[in-house]
Design an enzyme around this catalytic site. Structure first.
Site, PDB file in Angstrom:
ATOM      1  N   CYS A   1       0.812  -1.204   0.000  1.00 46.51           N
ATOM      2  CA  CYS A   1       0.000   0.000   0.000  1.00 46.51           C
ATOM      3  C   CYS A   1       0.849   1.259   0.000  1.00 46.51           C
ATOM      4  O   CYS A   1       2.067   1.221   0.142  1.00 46.51           O
ATOM      5  CB  CYS A   1      -0.952   0.008   1.191  1.00 46.51           C
ATOM      6  SG  CYS A   1      -0.133  -0.257   2.769  1.00 46.51           S
TER       7      CYS A   1
ATOM      8  N   GLY B   1      -0.857   0.285  -4.793  1.00 43.52           N
ATOM      9  CA  GLY B   1      -2.045  -0.436  -4.375  1.00 43.52           C
ATOM     10  C   GLY B   1      -3.201  -0.132  -5.296  1.00 43.52           C
ATOM     11  O   GLY B   1      -3.625   1.013  -5.384  1.00 43.52           O
TER      12      GLY B   1
ATOM     13  N   ASN C   1       1.126   1.588   6.114  1.00 45.57           N
ATOM     14  CA  ASN C   1       1.891   0.871   5.097  1.00 45.57           C
ATOM     15  C   ASN C   1       2.843  -0.064   5.820  1.00 45.57           C
ATOM     16  O   ASN C   1       3.680   0.389   6.599  1.00 45.57           O
ATOM     17  CB  ASN C   1       2.650   1.852   4.213  1.00 45.57           C
ATOM     18  CG  ASN C   1       3.611   1.170   3.243  1.00 45.57           C
ATOM     19  OD1 ASN C   1       4.635   1.740   2.888  1.00 45.57           O
ATOM     20  ND2 ASN C   1       3.303  -0.033   2.812  1.00 45.57           N
ATOM     21  N   GLY C   2       2.713  -1.356   5.589  1.00 48.21           N
ATOM     22  CA  GLY C   2       3.598  -2.319   6.231  1.00 48.21           C
ATOM     23  C   GLY C   2       2.845  -3.539   6.688  1.00 48.21           C
ATOM     24  O   GLY C   2       1.731  -3.814   6.254  1.00 48.21           O
TER      25      GLY C   2
ATOM     26  N   TYR D   1      12.093  -2.200  -7.529  1.00 54.06           N
ATOM     27  CA  TYR D   1      10.812  -2.281  -8.219  1.00 54.06           C
ATOM     28  C   TYR D   1       9.697  -1.412  -7.658  1.00 54.06           C
ATOM     29  O   TYR D   1       8.951  -0.792  -8.404  1.00 54.06           O
ATOM     30  CB  TYR D   1      10.341  -3.748  -8.230  1.00 54.06           C
ATOM     31  CG  TYR D   1       8.957  -3.958  -8.803  1.00 54.06           C
ATOM     32  CD1 TYR D   1       8.708  -3.789 -10.168  1.00 54.06           C
ATOM     33  CD2 TYR D   1       7.883  -4.312  -7.982  1.00 54.06           C
ATOM     34  CE1 TYR D   1       7.432  -3.975 -10.692  1.00 54.06           C
ATOM     35  CE2 TYR D   1       6.614  -4.507  -8.507  1.00 54.06           C
ATOM     36  CZ  TYR D   1       6.393  -4.334  -9.861  1.00 54.06           C
ATOM     37  OH  TYR D   1       5.138  -4.519 -10.377  1.00 54.06           O
TER      38      TYR D   1
END
Length: 490
Positions: free
Chosen positions: A19, A45, A120-121, A261
């Protein structure tokens, strides 16, 4: 250019960042700014998006499945989110799975007032914490690991929201970048190892936070700095900024796959241009794994910068041997299983005029399950390539990620099941090679990994996880107990 991998198949043959988060405080049109920032983070996301705002008295929350534009592109939608503070989230699902109830920001009315959180995580002891909370009477509304944080904050006995959040985070292991909204203002924080990214910027008199700097470019904000690992940044409605470091000093271990990436190439990560880092990785790949060939061809779009670096270093011409159609989305109707292969050709087609009769070096960022790589190699051969050599701008992905990346279980990772030569046979390439872990470190400006403590989280390549993995250890212990033969006494 987004980092969505257009060859991604129905089996998810690509690592995906879970995300992205964005927040703004002090902007009159904070929800609109947040929607624009989330649009720049859409590659992180694409399953769901949400925005929560605060007008000084009430919180407003709007969430939906699909892309940002599908949920927040109209004035009517943004009018539902008034106020000069807002935060938002775009997500894929890992922990908790899909469904609207898991879409963030998650909101709760606590004793001290409203509390909205974007995360996020991934919390690697969330199940253990959840079991303990439920045993004490907690009732969960979602299956997201993020809701554990809300319950820990709610049950903390510290007097202020910031102190209760710090108290909660002391019980958490894993990775997190958080944007929290309360009636007192906005709090942004990052886990002590800085595994997941979080940046800080300024838009006029407003303070903004985002997973990537590219979001600041899009909304017209000035990049100030990254939120430091383990830092808590409090921003009040009066513009006052307070920085706290309650977790002591830890050696940072940011995720190296941001360079490979995840981040958009026009972002700055850990002080370096992502685009330049990827070109350097490609150059290092050429140094370590040269091959006699006629053309260097990137796998669009994620392989392009590394392919440019490979071509410049090797002297082999760079060409677009695969052409991508930008008018076929991920939701294109699949008439049936027999159409799966043709769907690849709807999105991409080999540039036969260039490829036919040539020796090709294909450059991609990673190999996960291997099915995508096989399709690409077959496409090149069908177009008349006489040799297809596959070069990968990362080491073999042989371990699952537990820090917020949507990774298949380890048994489905090709590099966990096979050595290089069997992998080459599986994807049907003439040769296959990866950049080394030390080469990857050199390319992103660090000393070789074996010269000391690692500078990054590289567990997906090395299996060296920088934190405890309580839930995994508990699950493995439970499975071992179930499989252990029990001798019954007569």
């Amino acid at each position: 250019m987004m980092n969505f991998h257009p060859f991604e198949d129905a089996n998810g043959d690509k690592l995906r960042e879970e995300c992205g988060v964005f927040g703004a405080i002090g902007a009159a049109d904070s929800a609109a700014v947040t929607a624009l920032g989330l649009h720049a983070l859409q590659h992180r996301g694409q399953e769901a998006a949400g925005i929560c705002s605060y007008d000084g008295e009430h919180f407003f929350n709007r969430r939906g499945l699909g892309h940002v534009a599908e949920n927040f592109s109209t004035q009517e939608a943004l009018a539902e989110l008034p106020g000069n503070m807002a935060s938002g989230h775009v997500r894929y699902s890992t922990t908790g799975g899909a469904g609207l109830r898991n879409v963030q920001p998650l909101y709760a009315d606590l004793a001290a007032g409203g509390f909205a959180i974007s995360h996020n995580g991934n919390i690697s002891n969330s199940q253990a914490l959840r079991d303990e909370l439920v045993s004490k009477g907690a009732i969960f509304q979602s299956t997201s690991d993020t809701e554990v944080i809300i319950h820990l904050v709610a049950t903390s006995r510290y007097p202020t929201t910031a102190d209760r959040l710090i108290d909660a985070l002391r019980m958490i292991e894993g990775a997190y970048s958080l944007i929290v909204m309360t009636p007192e203002g906005m709090i942004a924080c990052r886990d002590p190892l800085g595994i997941r990214p979080l940046q800080m910027g300024k838009l006029g008199d407003a303070i903004v936070f985002a997973s990537e700097t590219v979001a600041f470019d899009v909304v017209g904000a000035e990049f100030i700095r990254q939120v430091q690992p383990g830092e808590i940044v409090k921003v009040g409605f009066d513009g006052k900024i307070e920085s706290l470091h309650p977790f002591g000093n830890h050696k940072a271990r940011p995720c190296i796959f941001e360079h490979v990436y995840f981040s958009r190439p026009d972002s700055i990560f850990d002080g370096r241009s992502v685009y330049e880092a990827r070109k350097a990785i490609g150059a290092q790949l050429a140094i370590e794994n040269p091959v006699d060939a006629d053309l260097v061809v990137p796998v669009p779009d994620s392989g392009v910068p590394a392919a440019i670096g490979y071509a410049q270093q090797s002297g082999v011409p760079f060409e677009l041997g695969i052409i991508r159609s930008h008018y076929v989305g991920r939701t294109f109707i699949q008439p049936g299983d027999g159409a799966r292969h043709s769907s690849v050709k709807r999105k991409h087609n080999a540039n036969r005029f260039l490829v036919e009769g040539k020796r090709i070096v294909l450059i991609d960022d990673s190999i996960v399950r291997g099915t995508t790589s096989l399709k690409i190699v077959e496409m090149m051969r069908d177009a008349g390539a006489i040799e297809v050599h596959f070069r990968v701008a990362s080491p073999p992905t042989a371990h699952s990620c537990f820090y917020g990346v949507d990774t298949p279980e380890r048994s489905k990772l090709l590099a966990a099941r096979m050595d290089i030569e069997p992998m080459r046979e599986f994807i049907k390439a003439d040769s296959l090679a990866f950049v080394s872990i030390d080469g990857l470190y050199r390319a992103v400006g660090e000393a070789p990994r074996n010269n000391g403590c690692p500078q990054f989280c590289d567990a997906c390549f090395t299996g060296d996880y920088p934190t405890s993995l309580t839930d995994l250890e508990n699950r493995e212990a439970h499975e071992a107990q179930l499989s252990f033969p029990v001798n019954k006494v007569a």
